[in-house]
Write a protein that holds these residues in place. Sequence first.
Motif, PDB file in Angstrom:
ATOM      1  N   GLY A  57       0.776  -1.236   0.000  1.00  0.00           N
ATOM      2  CA  GLY A  57       0.000   0.000   0.000  1.00  0.00           C
ATOM      3  C   GLY A  57       0.801   1.276   0.000  1.00  0.00           C
ATOM      4  N   GLY A  58       2.129   1.179  -0.109  1.00  0.00           N
ATOM      5  CA  GLY A  58       2.944   2.386  -0.108  1.00  0.00           C
ATOM      6  C   GLY A  58       3.538   2.665   1.262  1.00  0.00           C
ATOM      7  N   ARG A  59       4.524   3.532   1.286  1.00  0.00           N
ATOM      8  CA  ARG A  59       5.274   3.806   2.513  1.00  0.00           C
ATOM      9  C   ARG A  59       4.592   4.834   3.415  1.00  0.00           C
ATOM     10  NH1 ARG A  59       7.928  -0.573   1.030  1.00  0.00           N
ATOM     11  NH2 ARG A  59       9.541  -0.270  -0.546  1.00  0.00           N
ATOM     12  N   ARG A  60       3.823   5.754   2.843  1.00  0.00           N
ATOM     13  CA  ARG A  60       3.357   6.892   3.615  1.00  0.00           C
ATOM     14  C   ARG A  60       2.409   6.496   4.742  1.00  0.00           C
ATOM     15  NH1 ARG A  60      -1.105  10.125   3.290  1.00  0.00           N
ATOM     16  NH2 ARG A  60      -1.765   9.201   1.314  1.00  0.00           N
ATOM     17  N   ARG A  61       1.403   5.693   4.450  1.00  0.00           N
ATOM     18  CA  ARG A  61       0.389   5.391   5.460  1.00  0.00           C
ATOM     19  C   ARG A  61       0.967   4.666   6.678  1.00  0.00           C
ATOM     20  NH1 ARG A  61      -2.397   4.900   0.627  1.00  0.00           N
ATOM     21  NH2 ARG A  61      -4.248   6.224   0.454  1.00  0.00           N
ATOM     22  N   PRO A  62       1.808   3.617   6.501  1.00  0.00           N
ATOM     23  CA  PRO A  62       2.392   2.993   7.696  1.00  0.00           C
ATOM     24  C   PRO A  62       3.231   3.957   8.530  1.00  0.00           C
ATOM     25  CG  PRO A  62       2.632   1.546   5.807  1.00  0.00           C
ATOM     26  CD  PRO A  62       2.142   2.856   5.277  1.00  0.00           C
ATOM     27  N   LEU A  63       3.935   4.891   7.867  1.00  0.00           N
ATOM     28  CA  LEU A  63       4.745   5.843   8.619  1.00  0.00           C
ATOM     29  C   LEU A  63       3.875   6.779   9.448  1.00  0.00           C
ATOM     30  CD1 LEU A  63       7.500   6.779   6.000  1.00  0.00           C
ATOM     31  CD2 LEU A  63       7.749   5.369   8.045  1.00  0.00           C
ATOM     32  N   VAL A  64       2.859   7.348   8.821  1.00  0.00           N
ATOM     33  CA  VAL A  64       1.985   8.276   9.545  1.00  0.00           C
ATOM     34  C   VAL A  64       1.267   7.555  10.685  1.00  0.00           C
ATOM     35  CG1 VAL A  64      -0.049   9.757   9.344  1.00  0.00           C
ATOM     36  CG2 VAL A  64       1.715   9.813   7.569  1.00  0.00           C
ATOM     37  N   LEU A  65       0.742   6.358  10.412  1.00  0.00           N
ATOM     38  CA  LEU A  65       0.059   5.594  11.452  1.00  0.00           C
ATOM     39  C   LEU A  65       1.023   5.204  12.574  1.00  0.00           C
ATOM     40  CD1 LEU A  65      -2.204   3.232   9.306  1.00  0.00           C
ATOM     41  CD2 LEU A  65      -2.949   5.140  10.746  1.00  0.00           C
ATOM     42  N   GLY A  66       2.248   4.835  12.208  1.00  0.00           N
ATOM     43  CA  GLY A  66       3.218   4.446  13.215  1.00  0.00           C
ATOM     44  C   GLY A  66       3.590   5.592  14.142  1.00  0.00           C
ATOM     45  N   PHE A  67       3.822   6.776  13.581  1.00  0.00           N
ATOM     46  CA  PHE A  67       4.140   7.933  14.416  1.00  0.00           C
ATOM     47  C   PHE A  67       2.958   8.309  15.300  1.00  0.00           C
ATOM     48  CE2 PHE A  67       7.595   8.972  11.310  1.00  0.00           C
ATOM     49  CZ  PHE A  67       8.626   8.960  12.237  1.00  0.00           C
ATOM     50  N   ALA A  68       1.755   8.245  14.744  1.00  0.00           N
ATOM     51  CA  ALA A  68       0.572   8.553  15.542  1.00  0.00           C
ATOM     52  C   ALA A  68       0.426   7.559  16.697  1.00  0.00           C
ATOM     53  CB  ALA A  68      -0.674   8.532  14.656  1.00  0.00           C
ATOM     54  N   ALA A  69       0.702   6.281  16.443  1.00  0.00           N
ATOM     55  CA  ALA A  69       0.615   5.270  17.498  1.00  0.00           C
ATOM     56  C   ALA A  69       1.658   5.520  18.579  1.00  0.00           C
ATOM     57  CB  ALA A  69       0.781   3.873  16.903  1.00  0.00           C
ATOM     58  N   ASN A  70       2.864   5.928  18.195  1.00  0.00           N
ATOM     59  CA  ASN A  70       3.885   6.229  19.192  1.00  0.00           C
ATOM     60  C   ASN A  70       3.453   7.359  20.107  1.00  0.00           C
ATOM     61  OD1 ASN A  70       6.427   4.654  19.133  1.00  0.00           O
ATOM     62  ND2 ASN A  70       6.436   5.181  16.996  1.00  0.00           N
ATOM     63  N   ALA A  71       2.926   8.431  19.518  1.00  0.00           N
ATOM     64  CA  ALA A  71       2.468   9.557  20.333  1.00  0.00           C
ATOM     65  C   ALA A  71       1.310   9.131  21.232  1.00  0.00           C
ATOM     66  CB  ALA A  71       2.051  10.713  19.428  1.00  0.00           C
ATOM     67  N   ALA A  72       0.380   8.349  20.679  1.00  0.00           N
ATOM     68  CA  ALA A  72      -0.768   7.890  21.469  1.00  0.00           C
ATOM     69  C   ALA A  72      -0.315   6.995  22.620  1.00  0.00           C
ATOM     70  CB  ALA A  72      -1.750   7.142  20.575  1.00  0.00           C
ATOM     71  N   GLY A  73       0.669   6.123  22.371  1.00  0.00           N
ATOM     72  CA  GLY A  73       1.160   5.251  23.421  1.00  0.00           C
ATOM     73  C   GLY A  73       1.795   6.019  24.566  1.00  0.00           C
ATOM     74  N   LEU A  74       2.550   7.067  24.229  1.00  0.00           N
ATOM     75  CA  LEU A  74       3.135   7.893  25.285  1.00  0.00           C
ATOM     76  C   LEU A  74       2.055   8.572  26.119  1.00  0.00           C
ATOM     77  CD1 LEU A  74       6.203   9.654  23.599  1.00  0.00           C
ATOM     78  CD2 LEU A  74       6.246   8.020  25.483  1.00  0.00           C
ATOM     79  N   MET A  75       1.029   9.079  25.451  1.00  0.00           N
ATOM     80  CA  MET A  75      -0.034   9.772  26.179  1.00  0.00           C
ATOM     81  C   MET A  75      -0.828   8.808  27.053  1.00  0.00           C
ATOM     82  SD  MET A  75       0.771  12.703  25.377  1.00  0.00           S
ATOM     83  CE  MET A  75      -0.475  13.520  26.367  1.00  0.00           C
ATOM     84  N   VAL A  76      -1.088   7.598  26.550  1.00  0.00           N
ATOM     85  CA  VAL A  76      -1.790   6.594  27.370  1.00  0.00           C
ATOM     86  C   VAL A  76      -0.964   6.273  28.620  1.00  0.00           C
ATOM     87  CG1 VAL A  76      -2.480   4.163  27.454  1.00  0.00           C
ATOM     88  CG2 VAL A  76      -3.127   5.574  25.504  1.00  0.00           C
TER      89      VAL A  76
END
Length: 268
Positions: free
Chosen positions: A92-111
């Motif tokens: 599916g391309g590189r962009r979506r996994p990167l954006v989702l991965g960074f968003a998950a990292n930020a969300a994990g820190l906040m949780v």
Amino acid sequence: SPASAAGGDGTLKVPGAWALFRRTTAGSRSTALVCLSGFAVNLTTGVAWGLLLAWARDGLGLSGGQRDFVAAAYSFVKGLSQFVTGPLSDWGGRRRPLVLGFAANAAGLMVSALGPRALGPDPAGRFACLVLGSVVIGLGTGLVYPTLAAAIGDHCLPEERGTCVGTFRFWRDLGYTAGALVALEPYRPLFTAVTVLLLGIGWYLTYRRPVAHPTPAAQTSPVPHNAVDEDCGCEMPRTNKTGKRLLWVATAVAGVALAFPYITPFLF
């Protein structure tokens, strides 16, 4: 490709290691953003494991076995998820996994930061929040790791790939070092300044450099939907929007990671 010229005998002349290091780090907008993204994701990881486990011991009273379980949950999810996320980035391309991965990292820190306070003094609930945050951070890292490594391979010739990947991993692992030392008060200003400097370079490369025009090499590129950067012969992203989105997300994640040591003491 303009990146490597042919010698008089027709053999391919690959640039030296230092030239490839400079080109991968700052000579191409595409590879510079990949290196910066690797730095940002490991900055998050370093901050998480430099601070979270210490606070789990001192602030939450978790036992050694519980802290080990939190760390193991991250490593297990990060490793297991790459069986899926690697093929996903090919399909599916590189962009979506990167954006989702960074968003998950930020969300994990906040949780991890906000969850234990929201649940009050319940030890089991606080432990569950840290495990959940660890799993989310592991999933985010698992999305980003194989995608960034593949993206570096997309932007270099096979003869250059080892040096280019080594350059990328240098910057990626420097992020882990910076994140771990940001957790220590004496080193925090230094590595905060290093992070801001690297982000500033990324912003400069993205918004200040003129957009390269396609060259004849773009017509024979193995990836026909990409143009070729005239400075280094590397394939560029399909649109400048992709690089800008990635830069914004990486900056946001790095900002959360840098702010984490300052805000978390007020949460416990």
